[in-house]
Design a protein around this motif. Sequence first.
Motif, mmCIF file in Angstrom:
data_model
loop_
_atom_site.group_PDB
_atom_site.id
_atom_site.type_symbol
_atom_site.label_atom_id
_atom_site.label_comp_id
_atom_site.label_asym_id
_atom_site.label_seq_id
_atom_site.Cartn_x
_atom_site.Cartn_y
_atom_site.Cartn_z
ATOM 1 N N SER A 298 0.919 -1.060 0.168
ATOM 2 C CA SER A 298 -0.053 -0.083 0.175
ATOM 3 C C SER A 298 0.689 1.308 0.117
ATOM 4 C CB SER A 298 -0.870 0.227 1.169
ATOM 5 O OG SER A 298 -0.245 -0.379 2.529
ATOM 6 N N GLN A 299 2.027 1.272 0.681
ATOM 7 C CA GLN A 299 2.885 2.263 0.709
ATOM 8 C C GLN A 299 3.410 2.423 -0.707
ATOM 9 O OE1 GLN A 299 5.466 0.728 3.859
ATOM 10 N NE2 GLN A 299 4.374 2.105 5.427
ATOM 11 N N ALA B 96 2.318 1.545 -3.502
ATOM 12 C CA ALA B 96 1.211 1.953 -4.579
ATOM 13 C C ALA B 96 0.939 3.543 -4.149
ATOM 14 C CB ALA B 96 0.102 1.340 -4.114
ATOM 15 N N GLU B 97 1.046 4.127 -2.912
ATOM 16 C CA GLU B 97 0.825 5.617 -2.698
ATOM 17 C C GLU B 97 2.066 6.158 -3.372
ATOM 18 O OE1 GLU B 97 0.581 6.601 1.410
ATOM 19 O OE2 GLU B 97 -0.662 8.037 1.018
ATOM 20 N N ASP C 208 1.879 6.548 -6.819
ATOM 21 C CA ASP C 208 0.740 7.231 -7.397
ATOM 22 C C ASP C 208 -0.551 6.255 -8.253
ATOM 23 O OD1 ASP C 208 -1.156 9.176 -6.944
ATOM 24 O OD2 ASP C 208 0.057 10.600 -8.597
ATOM 25 N N GLU D 130 -3.233 2.948 -8.053
ATOM 26 C CA GLU D 130 -4.208 2.150 -7.029
ATOM 27 C C GLU D 130 -3.660 0.893 -6.908
ATOM 28 O OE1 GLU D 130 -7.084 3.797 -6.047
ATOM 29 O OE2 GLU D 130 -6.316 5.425 -7.196
ATOM 30 N N ARG D 131 -3.962 0.511 -5.641
ATOM 31 C CA ARG D 131 -3.358 -0.918 -5.195
ATOM 32 C C ARG D 131 -3.601 -1.951 -6.082
ATOM 33 N NH1 ARG D 131 -4.364 3.333 -2.057
ATOM 34 N NH2 ARG D 131 -6.226 2.333 -0.684
ATOM 35 N N THR E 194 2.374 14.415 3.536
ATOM 36 C CA THR E 194 1.782 13.358 3.939
ATOM 37 C C THR E 194 2.069 12.006 3.337
ATOM 38 O OG1 THR E 194 -0.194 13.901 2.440
ATOM 39 C CG2 THR E 194 -0.176 14.689 4.922
ATOM 40 N N GLU E 195 2.397 12.157 2.173
ATOM 41 C CA GLU E 195 2.457 11.008 1.322
ATOM 42 C C GLU E 195 3.973 10.674 1.270
ATOM 43 O OE1 GLU E 195 0.697 10.713 -2.555
ATOM 44 O OE2 GLU E 195 -0.213 12.524 -2.479
ATOM 45 N N ASN E 196 4.952 11.459 0.887
ATOM 46 C CA ASN E 196 6.240 11.023 0.692
ATOM 47 C C ASN E 196 6.924 10.714 2.204
ATOM 48 O OD1 ASN E 196 5.808 11.501 -1.665
ATOM 49 N ND2 ASN E 196 7.433 13.031 -2.254
ATOM 50 N N ARG F 25 4.315 11.866 -11.270
ATOM 51 C CA ARG F 25 3.490 12.089 -10.385
ATOM 52 C C ARG F 25 3.082 13.509 -10.569
ATOM 53 N NH1 ARG F 25 4.001 9.634 -5.165
ATOM 54 N NH2 ARG F 25 3.082 11.504 -4.281
#
Lengths: 161, 161
Positions: free
Chosen positions: A70-71, A73-74, A77, A79-80, B10-12, B32
Amino acid sequence: MKKTAPEPDTENSVVTVSDRSLRTLLGYQMKRTFNVIQSDLTKTLKPFDLRMLTYTALILIVDNPGLRQSQLAEAMDIERPNLVVIVDELERRELILRDRVESDRRAYALKATLAGRRLCEKASAAVAAHEQLLLKGISPDALTTTVKVMQQIETNRHRTA
Amino acid sequence: MKKTAPEPDTENSVVTVSDRSLRTLLGYQMKRTFNVIQSDLTKTLKPFDLRMLTYTALILIVDNPGLRQSQLAEAMDIERPNLVVIVDELERRELILRDRVESDRRAYALKATLAGRRLCEKASAAVAAHEQLLLKGISPDALTTTVKVMQQIETNRHRTA
DNA sequence: TATTGTTATACTCTATAACTATA
DNA sequence: TATAGTTATAGAGTATAACAATA
């Protein structure tokens, strides 16, 4: 003696992008540039049997051992669900491992294998060499500014929601 | 060389992008950022029933009356076959016309209709407003530098072939 | 023979809902 | 109930070869 002058640009000469377009088509130039980078990257990674997505995932796992899907994927950028096939492929080729996390048995800790780290090194060296060509004539300052602008745009993302 | 500045991002915050990655992952930040712009553009254009590709094609035709499909495809950096469905859609909605060129009857001269020009104006106004939000906090100089860097990368394209 | 636009096709990337197994 | 990962699936975007009409 007609066209002895070097023509660096054979594409944009035909189509006029008006000021209006320039103002409202931020995505226009960025897309063209991104296409250049992506297609160059695709060619560069071909000998390693990697695509932009698999390469990005691999390098992030190598640099961040224990990363969860999940990290990842984030960070990428995406989707999982779309990451699953990417991780599947890297795992099938034994470039990475999915380790169960003891404290949370739902999650996987992603780790690169020795083969994965080696391939990553070879691929990133090739990519770095290609990037040098793409970035020819661009000062470090200008590049730094560009990266900062892109990061600021990303930070502004939620402003528009 | 290390980045010690801990940012309230928050993301990185989870994933570390190493210096190696930063150097070899030019495509990473750009992707991104491009995602942000594209998804914002998609939302902005939805009320006008336009996508990024149909919007870009429309605005280029409005600004360049008589453009041929092959020229438009080149300007948009897509293959000719992929442009056909885009032009089809704009024509079906009567936003543009395909005029046969007298001097070369193989080609079409693309022209926007009144409805096409009106929709283009409304859509580009909305896009410009959204872009102002995305570009908040970015100086005109920095933006100019960024565009120049992107254009330089594009110019360097054939260097890598 | 070369080019413009076209068709067909295959592949990649993306987005969403719903499922499982854990928490 | 919520979360991590998964499956299935549909929709965009992209790339290539081959064709008809025209040059």
